[in-house]
Design an enzyme around this catalytic site. Structure first.
Site, short mmCIF file in Angstrom:
data_model
loop_
_atom_site.label_atom_id
_atom_site.label_comp_id
_atom_site.label_asym_id
_atom_site.label_seq_id
_atom_site.Cartn_x
_atom_site.Cartn_y
_atom_site.Cartn_z
N LYS A 1 10.28 0.78 10.83
CA LYS A 1 10.50 1.33 9.50
C LYS A 1 11.94 1.78 9.35
O LYS A 1 12.51 2.43 10.23
CB LYS A 1 9.55 2.51 9.24
CG LYS A 1 9.61 3.02 7.79
CD LYS A 1 8.47 3.98 7.50
CE LYS A 1 8.54 4.49 6.07
NZ LYS A 1 8.42 3.41 5.09
N THR B 1 7.49 -0.52 -3.10
CA THR B 1 8.69 -0.50 -2.26
C THR B 1 9.16 0.94 -2.07
O THR B 1 9.23 1.71 -3.02
CB THR B 1 9.81 -1.31 -2.92
OG1 THR B 1 9.37 -2.66 -3.10
CG2 THR B 1 11.07 -1.30 -2.07
N THR B 2 9.50 1.30 -0.84
CA THR B 2 9.97 2.66 -0.55
C THR B 2 11.48 2.66 -0.31
O THR B 2 12.12 1.61 -0.28
CB THR B 2 9.24 3.27 0.65
OG1 THR B 2 9.46 2.44 1.82
CG2 THR B 2 7.75 3.36 0.38
N GLY C 1 6.76 -10.34 4.10
CA GLY C 1 6.71 -9.17 4.95
C GLY C 1 5.29 -8.80 5.35
O GLY C 1 4.31 -9.41 4.91
N ASN D 1 2.91 5.34 -2.12
CA ASN D 1 1.79 4.96 -1.26
C ASN D 1 0.63 4.51 -2.12
O ASN D 1 0.26 5.20 -3.08
CB ASN D 1 1.38 6.16 -0.38
CG ASN D 1 0.44 5.77 0.74
OD1 ASN D 1 -0.64 5.27 0.50
ND2 ASN D 1 0.85 6.02 1.96
N HIS E 1 5.83 6.84 11.65
CA HIS E 1 5.61 5.43 11.37
C HIS E 1 6.09 4.57 12.55
O HIS E 1 6.74 5.06 13.46
CB HIS E 1 6.36 5.01 10.10
CG HIS E 1 5.72 5.47 8.84
ND1 HIS E 1 5.87 6.73 8.34
CD2 HIS E 1 4.88 4.83 7.98
CE1 HIS E 1 5.19 6.86 7.22
NE2 HIS E 1 4.56 5.72 6.98
#
Length: 254
Positions: free
Chosen positions: A147, A87-88, A11, A112, A143
């Site tokens: 996203k 990872t979010t 990614g 973050n 963003h």
């Protein structure tokens, strides 16, 4: 030399972290991704086997997807290797898995990895603690169009900071997705607004508003390199820590 393995290596963030690690003179153990195509760096191929990557790494950095987290934690536990999770989009079930893993290995989880954002969070907590309940708190984030989760992990990190300052539970004092006739704003709520478009790396603004005045503090990310450098810094710090769960505030000594 500390050897870093990257989950989600294919990614945007995975490749940025690989470049930051190389720029810092560190060793790359390799990268894992669901589709293991190409190299993470010249001569270093990707794999789809997280367990093999964990075995040959000193520390792992995960910027993949919530659905992959369980397998990545299992791989790190099996190899007894620390992991930084950036990872979010994580939910309560993921945080429970992180808590379980942190009883066995060192784990740093953050919404973050930017050093500037984490300093901002400390300022938000301080402001929320110092201002009265008559100050409304709103968090606005923007963003890039690709996203997939909202609010962003950073917005939630800032919301949690504000909630700590107020001594409240964010889950019980959160307003999101206002649309139509919603009624008046709930007293003490922390509001979120998410914008998406273009190639924005990440803009976050926290607004404290009361009758006749407003305080606005924020952070703008101009490129992903700042998150990658912060992730590498956090990983190197975590490599020397005992078993437990950590965040970026600990890395910065805040």
């Amino acid at each position: 030399m500390t050897s870093i393995g990257i989950f989600g290596a294919g990614g945007r963030m995975g490749r940025a972290i690989a470049a930051a690690a190389v720029d810092a003179g560190l060793s790359l153990a390799g990268g894992a991704d669901r589709v293991a195509e190409g190299d993470i760096a010249p001569g270093i191929a990707m794999t789809d086997d997280p367990f093999a990557l964990a075995e040959r790494s000193d520390i792992l950095i995960d910027f993949s997807a919530p659905g992959a987290l369980s397998a990545h934690l299992d791989a790190c536990i099996a190899a007894r290797k620390p992991i930084l999770i950036g990872t979010t989009g994580l939910e309560a079930v993921h945080h429970a898995l992180i808590d379980e893993a942190a009883a066995i290995i060192p784990v740093l989880q953050t919404g973050n990895t930017s050093l500037g954002v984490n300093l901002l969070a400390a300022l938000v907590e301080q402001a929320a603690a110092g201002l009265g309940d008559d100050w409304d708190i709103e968090i606005v984030e923007m963003h890039h169009r690709h996203k997939v989760d909202a609010p962003s992990g950073t917005a939630l990190l800032l919301g949690e900071a504000a909630a700590r300052g107020r001594g409240i539970d964010l889950a019980d004092h959160s307003e999101r997705g206002r649309d139509g006739i919603t009624g008046a704003r709930q007293a003490g709520a922390i509001g979120f607004a998410a914008l998406r478009g273009g190639s924005v790396a990440g803009d976050h603004q926290v607004i404290f508003a009361t009758e006749g005045e407003r305080i606005e503090i924020g952070h703008r990310a101009e490129n992903r390199a700042i998150f990658a450098r912060g992730a590498v810094k956090g990983a190197l710090w975590l490599a020397g820590q005992p078993t437990g769960r950590y965040d970026m505030k600990a890395v910065l000594g805040l």
